[in-house]
Design an enzyme around this catalytic site. Structure first.
Site, PDB file in Angstrom:
ATOM      1  N   ARG A 104      52.289 -35.606 -17.703  1.00 58.69           N
ATOM      2  CA  ARG A 104      53.368 -35.257 -16.790  1.00 58.69           C
ATOM      3  C   ARG A 104      53.176 -36.034 -15.502  1.00 58.69           C
ATOM      4  O   ARG A 104      52.131 -35.926 -14.861  1.00 58.69           O
ATOM      5  CB  ARG A 104      53.335 -33.759 -16.519  1.00 58.69           C
ATOM      6  N   THR A 108      57.505 -37.058 -10.538  1.00 60.37           N
ATOM      7  CA  THR A 108      58.834 -36.757 -11.101  1.00 60.37           C
ATOM      8  C   THR A 108      58.800 -35.486 -11.956  1.00 60.37           C
ATOM      9  O   THR A 108      59.857 -34.944 -12.278  1.00 60.37           O
ATOM     10  CB  THR A 108      59.294 -37.900 -12.024  1.00 60.37           C
ATOM     11  N   ASP A 200      46.627 -24.592 -14.642  1.00 63.82           N
ATOM     12  CA  ASP A 200      46.712 -25.826 -15.429  1.00 63.82           C
ATOM     13  C   ASP A 200      45.843 -25.665 -16.678  1.00 63.82           C
ATOM     14  O   ASP A 200      44.607 -25.650 -16.600  1.00 63.82           O
ATOM     15  CB  ASP A 200      46.238 -27.017 -14.589  1.00 63.82           C
ATOM     16  N   ASP A 203      43.206 -28.508 -17.367  1.00 59.58           N
ATOM     17  CA  ASP A 203      42.051 -28.454 -16.461  1.00 59.58           C
ATOM     18  C   ASP A 203      41.149 -27.266 -16.802  1.00 59.58           C
ATOM     19  O   ASP A 203      39.922 -27.376 -16.771  1.00 59.58           O
ATOM     20  CB  ASP A 203      42.512 -28.341 -15.006  1.00 59.58           C
TER      21      ASP A 203
HETATM   22  N1  URA Z   1      51.272 -27.031 -17.453  1.00 56.93           N
HETATM   23  C1  URA Z   1      50.222 -26.202 -17.228  1.00 56.93           C
HETATM   24  O1  URA Z   1      49.105 -26.480 -17.642  1.00 56.93           O
HETATM   25  N2  URA Z   1      50.449 -25.071 -16.527  1.00 56.93           N
HETATM   26  C2  URA Z   1      51.668 -24.721 -16.052  1.00 56.93           C
HETATM   27  O2  URA Z   1      51.797 -23.668 -15.439  1.00 56.93           O
HETATM   28  C3  URA Z   1      52.746 -25.592 -16.309  1.00 56.93           C
HETATM   29  C4  URA Z   1      52.520 -26.737 -17.014  1.00 56.93           C
END
Ligand code: URA
Length: 209
Positions: A104, A108, A200, A203
């Protein structure tokens, strides 16, 4: 319209609550994601085709059910989707695993495809696309676009947590794809995170920042 299935099994809900906690570290997070993935694999394979086979028990000959052996593949969206693969393989050890690399763009928030490696016969397989977070839906939509472009016909999406925005976008883009998640959360915040979500997922799975 692709159906949305929220797996409300108590074990799934309990384990999802565990990994939402920000105090949970990498090792436990990874372990529990795997456990949830196994439980979800059980649910998403509920309609697998079976056929009658004859088996001889120590007592008698009998006709019973056996899988028809229709081929499947698990397709994690890199990188966070990797966290769900082993959990699926626990129940479907013979499955092939295709990888699709999307990241991602933090500016953007749009997904970018950088790696696709699939079994040769994806047109004949049932594909389980796995990614823990269905946020904007952008990665899932692009991943499924990439699979269909290569001939895939039967696809299910399996995630842990979805935002309503992502569900709507995926259903509109791919109405033939059913969606399975453990939790349907409230909304996406301005940074693209699901609220309340779990942060995330990549992570937290891999101990990065
Ligand atoms: N990706 C993630 O890892 N967490 C989110 O909250 C949104 C996208």
């Amino acid at each position: 319209m692709g159906e949305l299935h929220v797996i409300d099994h108590p074990l799934v809900q309990h384990k999802l609550t565990i990994i939402r906690d920000k105090k949970v570290g990498t090792q436990q997070f990874r372990q529990v994601v795997n456990e949830i993935a196994t439980l979800m694999a059980y649910e998403v394979t509920r309609n697998m085709a079976t056929e009658d086979v004859v088996v001889e028990t120590p007592i008698a000959k009998t006709t019973q059910k056996s899988l028809t052996g229709k081929k499947v593949a698990i397709v994690p969206i890199l990188r966070a989707g990797l966290g769900m693969v082993d959990g699926f393989l626990e129940l479907i050890p013979a499955a092939k695993v295709g990888h699709i690399g999307m990241y991602r763009d933090h500016e953007t928030l749009k997904p970018v495809e950088y790696f696709v490696k699939m079994p040769t016969d994806i047109d004949q397989r049932e594909l389980f696309v796995v990614d823990p977070m269905l946020a904007t839906g952008g990665s899932a939509i692009m991943a499924i676009d990439a699979l269909k472009k290569r001939g895939a016909k039967q696809i299910k999406f399996v995630g842990l947590v979805a935002a309503p925005e992502g569900v709507k976008a995926l259903q509109e883009a791919h109405p033939d794809v059913d969606i399975y998640v453990a939790g349907l959360d409230d909304y996406l915040n301005e940074d693209g995170y699901i609220v309340p979500g779990l942060g995330d997922a990549g992570d937290r799975l891999f101990g990065t920042k």
